[in-house]
Design an enzyme around this catalytic site. Sequence first.
Site, short mmCIF file in Angstrom:
data_model
loop_
_atom_site.label_atom_id
_atom_site.label_comp_id
_atom_site.label_asym_id
_atom_site.label_seq_id
_atom_site.Cartn_x
_atom_site.Cartn_y
_atom_site.Cartn_z
N HIS A 150 0.45 -11.75 2.03
CA HIS A 150 -0.57 -11.02 1.28
C HIS A 150 -1.21 -11.86 0.17
O HIS A 150 -2.42 -11.83 -0.03
CB HIS A 150 0.04 -9.75 0.69
CG HIS A 150 -0.96 -8.68 0.42
ND1 HIS A 150 -0.64 -7.33 0.40
CD2 HIS A 150 -2.29 -8.73 0.16
CE1 HIS A 150 -1.72 -6.63 0.16
NE2 HIS A 150 -2.73 -7.45 -0.01
N TYR B 163 0.82 -1.21 0.00
CA TYR B 163 0.00 0.00 0.00
C TYR B 163 0.86 1.26 0.00
O TYR B 163 0.37 2.34 -0.34
CB TYR B 163 -0.93 0.04 1.21
CG TYR B 163 -1.97 -1.06 1.28
CD1 TYR B 163 -2.16 -1.98 0.25
CD2 TYR B 163 -2.78 -1.18 2.40
CE1 TYR B 163 -3.10 -2.98 0.34
CE2 TYR B 163 -3.73 -2.19 2.51
CZ TYR B 163 -3.88 -3.09 1.48
OH TYR B 163 -4.82 -4.09 1.59
#
Length: 266
Positions: free
Chosen positions: A97, A39
Amino acid sequence: MKMPSLGFGTYRLKGDVLRSALDSALSLGYRHIDTAQIYGNEADIGAGLASASVPRNQIYLTTKVWFNEYAQGSLIPSLEKSLERLQTDQVDLTLIHWPSPADDVPMATYLEQLAEARERGLTREIGVSNFTIAQLEEAIDILGEGAIAHQQIEVHPLLQNRRLRTACAVHDIAVTAYMPLAYGKVLAEPSLQEIAARHAVTPAQIALAWLLQQEMAVIPSSTNPAHQKANLQAQGLILSDEEMQVIAGLDRGVRCANPDFSPKWD
């Protein structure tokens, strides 16, 4: 600290926009913050938490390791860098992730490093994200039953992922639903609008309540304080069995997160 069931998602938020949204979320009562290395906002979150009036030990903080850090000897240093950016000695949850694309890195290589990170105290809990049933079973074989605390997957009324959620439940793995509003697609569903009108709330609140009532955590993202507050209020909604069944009938396999490196979905 147990993960609060409604968290503040930070995907696509950075800089001053993120700092403002984080300040608002904390002031409204959010105590679960979700981020990820990819991010690019861990430093912004770290600065925001460092200046916040809420003590760090009252905030459940999650980050996720990106797949370019899975090679032997890479995962723990990458997580240490995340901790530096987040200005904390330990996160509450660290997730893989995505499974390694095309199994370029063997699962045992990165999961064993993740387990070591927990043993070193870099993270209190560990888990996975976007794993299929077969990958989840392989992960359990590697780390042992009970090692994986959480699985974060896309779940919303239009993509309900029932088989995968059942597999998680069998192994007592908690589920966090990301993209719970499907980028707003669920808001246009007439049945959700009808149920929302009956409760005098919004379709977004109904979608969140539907997930929460099934004991999933949710991490909606919003920069609007009014929407943040409304999302929190979804925790107080109780849907009838009939309403839950109506929403269960909306599953159409509408998947929002489907990059080219995705596994073969169940």
